[in-house]
Design an enzyme around this catalytic site. Structure first.
Site, short mmCIF file in Angstrom:
data_model
loop_
_atom_site.label_atom_id
_atom_site.label_comp_id
_atom_site.label_asym_id
_atom_site.label_seq_id
_atom_site.Cartn_x
_atom_site.Cartn_y
_atom_site.Cartn_z
N ARG A 41 -4.78 1.32 -0.91
CA ARG A 41 -4.66 -0.12 -0.68
C ARG A 41 -4.48 -0.93 -1.95
O ARG A 41 -5.19 -0.74 -2.93
CB ARG A 41 -5.90 -0.63 0.06
CG ARG A 41 -5.76 -2.09 0.49
CD ARG A 41 -6.98 -2.61 1.18
NE ARG A 41 -6.74 -3.96 1.70
CZ ARG A 41 -7.68 -4.89 1.83
NH1 ARG A 41 -8.93 -4.61 1.51
NH2 ARG A 41 -7.37 -6.09 2.29
N LEU A 42 -3.49 -1.83 -1.91
CA LEU A 42 -3.37 -2.93 -2.85
C LEU A 42 -3.75 -4.17 -2.07
O LEU A 42 -3.00 -4.64 -1.22
CB LEU A 42 -1.95 -3.03 -3.40
CG LEU A 42 -1.68 -4.15 -4.41
CD1 LEU A 42 -2.47 -3.90 -5.69
CD2 LEU A 42 -0.19 -4.26 -4.73
N ALA A 43 -4.93 -4.71 -2.31
CA ALA A 43 -5.51 -5.76 -1.47
C ALA A 43 -4.88 -7.11 -1.79
O ALA A 43 -5.06 -7.64 -2.90
CB ALA A 43 -7.01 -5.81 -1.65
N ILE A 44 -4.18 -7.69 -0.80
CA ILE A 44 -3.53 -8.99 -0.96
C ILE A 44 -4.08 -10.00 0.05
O ILE A 44 -4.41 -11.13 -0.28
CB ILE A 44 -2.00 -8.86 -0.79
CG1 ILE A 44 -1.42 -7.83 -1.77
CG2 ILE A 44 -1.32 -10.21 -0.95
CD1 ILE A 44 -1.48 -8.23 -3.21
N CYS A 47 0.82 -1.20 0.00
CA CYS A 47 0.00 0.00 0.00
C CYS A 47 0.86 1.25 0.00
O CYS A 47 2.09 1.19 -0.01
CB CYS A 47 -0.91 0.01 1.23
SG CYS A 47 -1.89 -1.50 1.43
N ILE A 54 12.72 -11.07 -18.01
CA ILE A 54 13.01 -10.05 -19.01
C ILE A 54 14.30 -10.42 -19.72
O ILE A 54 15.28 -10.83 -19.10
CB ILE A 54 13.15 -8.67 -18.33
CG1 ILE A 54 11.77 -8.15 -17.91
CG2 ILE A 54 13.81 -7.67 -19.27
CD1 ILE A 54 10.82 -7.91 -19.06
N ASN A 63 1.79 -0.33 5.33
CA ASN A 63 2.28 -0.73 4.02
C ASN A 63 3.19 -1.94 4.21
O ASN A 63 4.22 -1.83 4.88
CB ASN A 63 3.06 0.42 3.36
CG ASN A 63 3.86 -0.02 2.15
OD1 ASN A 63 3.47 -0.94 1.45
ND2 ASN A 63 4.98 0.64 1.92
N GLY A 64 2.80 -3.09 3.67
CA GLY A 64 3.66 -4.26 3.79
C GLY A 64 2.86 -5.53 4.01
O GLY A 64 1.65 -5.57 3.80
#
Length: 519
Positions: free
Chosen positions: A50-53, A2, A289, A75-76
């Protein structure tokens, strides 16, 4: 994963402007595109993207503990949250969500700052303790997650990225005194930043502030082991390392959303991917890559690993024509000067992975953990070289230099490398470290600076190394890499480029149990 931001005013009756807090938070939207939230009371404002994990449905933030009233933005990921939750429930705690965020709130309520010693993962969080009237801000042991802050006469401000502070009204004033540091290292090490008044919370530290008084304390360091007491039971160390790495990968795979892994041609990511494949019946999604130039391309090695473990493998080739657009993105996401060119392929592989998953495991940290850089071989060589009589060393240096002057092509390049190796092997450790780490030598930096008044990089380096407990150059190099270049270069690179793609990156090789064992 987040983005967090906040303000605590010295005047606790002063309201935090909603629009101001929104600007500070929204500029971090790439770190958390799934949702946003705010908590405002007189004198305090906390913002979250939020990046919901974990527990996507119920893990919204800011999160408030109904029992204590404490509030957190975080965040974490805490990988051992399942075990900690069970321990806390046995002590009488009750939970309303399945999130690791709530576990931190309950752990703080039970153990205070001592909760940090029980967390295994990566984090930067700010927790408002209602009863104490204090904001507790902490960063993980190795500095995997970032935290920037400003303290002035009126307020304490923090943000996951410096751009959040600028959005909150902090003046964008570069600090030219740090130019020598940047031109030497290619980055600005914590607690400094390239802007006046903007600081980075150092890895393994926390701060406590009530808006007028701010204290910073260290809660974790490398084990204080005497050089003569290092473990030598090789077989036992290897067995313990294998067990810990397997467990680190296991708990790092906890996720409520699709995930995969970065896979290069190296042993680090190959080991992580192999252990992942051992612990899931589904094919591991791997991302690589490549480059058109064969000398830089590791795709075939990555394919070998992917085929061996039955991975669902994905590749992309970096195209030179995309460079200008990529550099613009790098400049935006790093906020301050950052000279590590591997940020570019890291950005490519992050975007590739983000098109299919929301979280990846990586092999980052392996060279720091296992002393894998060639510089460690140079330190071993220097230890033996300095035992030779000085006339012998000077004769060898002169002979190599003369031979290099007569040679041509690849032979000259090789001889010049050997000449530099033997010449620098006679230097004191600090000079040798700077000689290896510096992107530009003293003369090159002086020419660019043109008389600009600066803080010499040697002074900053001395300050960063003053608490190193070891005198042996090999261990001092290990200390520098784990405490300085890892958090401020390698992990900064990975955090900014993965978060730019709204992708969470986990680094099981930097499980603190492994770091402590190898130290």
């Amino acid at each position: 994963m987040c983005g967090i931001a906040g303000i605590l005013y010295r005047d606790r009756s002063r309201d935090v402007d909603q629009d101001l807090l929104a600007r500070m938070t929204n500029v971090l939207g790439h770190r958390g595109p799934d949702s946003s939230g705010f908590h405002r009371v007189p004198g305090l404002g906390l913002g979250h993207r939020r990046l919901a994990i974990i527990d996507p449905a119920a893990g919204h933030q800011p999160m408030q503990d109904p029992a204590s009233g404490n509030v957190i933005v975080y965040n974490g990921e805490v990988y051992n949250y399942v075990e900690l939750r069970s321990e806390l429930e046995a002590l009488g705690a009750t939970f309303a969500t399945d999130s690791d965020t709530e576990v931190i709130l309950k752990a703080w309520d039970r153990w205070g700052a001592g909760c940090l010693a029980r967390l295994n993962g990566m984090w930067a969080f700010a927790l408002w303790d209602v009863r104490r009237g204090e904001l507790f801000v902490a960063r993980d042991r190795l500095g995997i997650k970032p935290l920037h802050y400003v303290v002035d006469d009126n307020r304490f401000m923090f943000g996951s990225e410096i751009k959040s502070l600028f959005a909150g009204g902090v003046p964008r004033q570069p600090d030219p005194e740090l130019l020598d540091v940047y031109l030497a290292l290619g980055y600005i090490p914590a607690p400094h930043s390239f802007y006046r008044g903007v600081h980075k919370l150092k890895a393994g530290h926390y701060l406590v502030t009530d808006g007028s008084r701010t204290e910073i304390r260290q809660y974790w360091d490398l084990p204080q082991v005497a050089e003569g007491d290092m473990r030598t039971d090789r077989a036992a160390v290897q067995e313990e390392f294998g067990a810990l790495l397997t467990d680190a990968v296991r708990i790092s795979m906890r996720s409520d959303v699709p995930f995969g892994a970065f896979l290069s041609g190296g042993l680090d990511s190959a080991s992580v991917v192999t252990l992942m494949a051992d612990q899931t019946p589904l094919p591991v999604q791997t991302f690589t890559i490549g480059f058109a130039e064969a000398g830089y391309d590791e795709r075939e090695l990555a394919r070998l690993v992917a085929r061996q473990v039955g991975a669902d493998h994905h590749e992309q080739v970096v195209e030179p024509g995309d460079l200008a657009t990529t550099l613009d993105a790098v400049a935006f996401h790093y906020d301050e000067p950052f000279g590590d060119s591997s940020a570019i392929p890291t950005g490519y592989v992050s975007r590739l992975a983000a098109s299919r998953v929301k979280m990846v495991l990586t092999g980052d940290g392996g060279d720091e953990l296992l002393s894998g850089y060639q510089a460690y071989q140079a330190e071993k060589f220097a230890a033996g070289w300095q035992r030779l009589p000085r006339p012998v060393r000077r004769l060898a240096e002169g002979a190599l230099g003369g031979a290099a002057g007569l040679a041509r092509g690849s032979a000259r390049y090789t001889l010049n490398r050997y000449e530099r190796l033997v010449r620098t092997a006679s230097w004191p450790f600090t000079e040798r470290l700077l000689g290896k780490a510096a992107w530009l030598d003293d003369a090159g930096r002086a020419a660019l600076l043109g008389g600009q008044r600066v803080i010499p990089v040697a002074d900053v380096l001395a300050e960063l190394m003053k608490d190193c407990p070891w005198t042996d150059p090999f261990y001092r190099l290990m200390y520098f890499n784990l405490k300085v270049s890892l958090p401020d270069d390698m992990l900064t690179k990975v955090d900014r480029m993965t978060m730019a793609a709204s992708l969470e990156a986990r680094v099981p090789l930097l499980d603190y149990r492994l770091v402590e064992l190898m130290a």
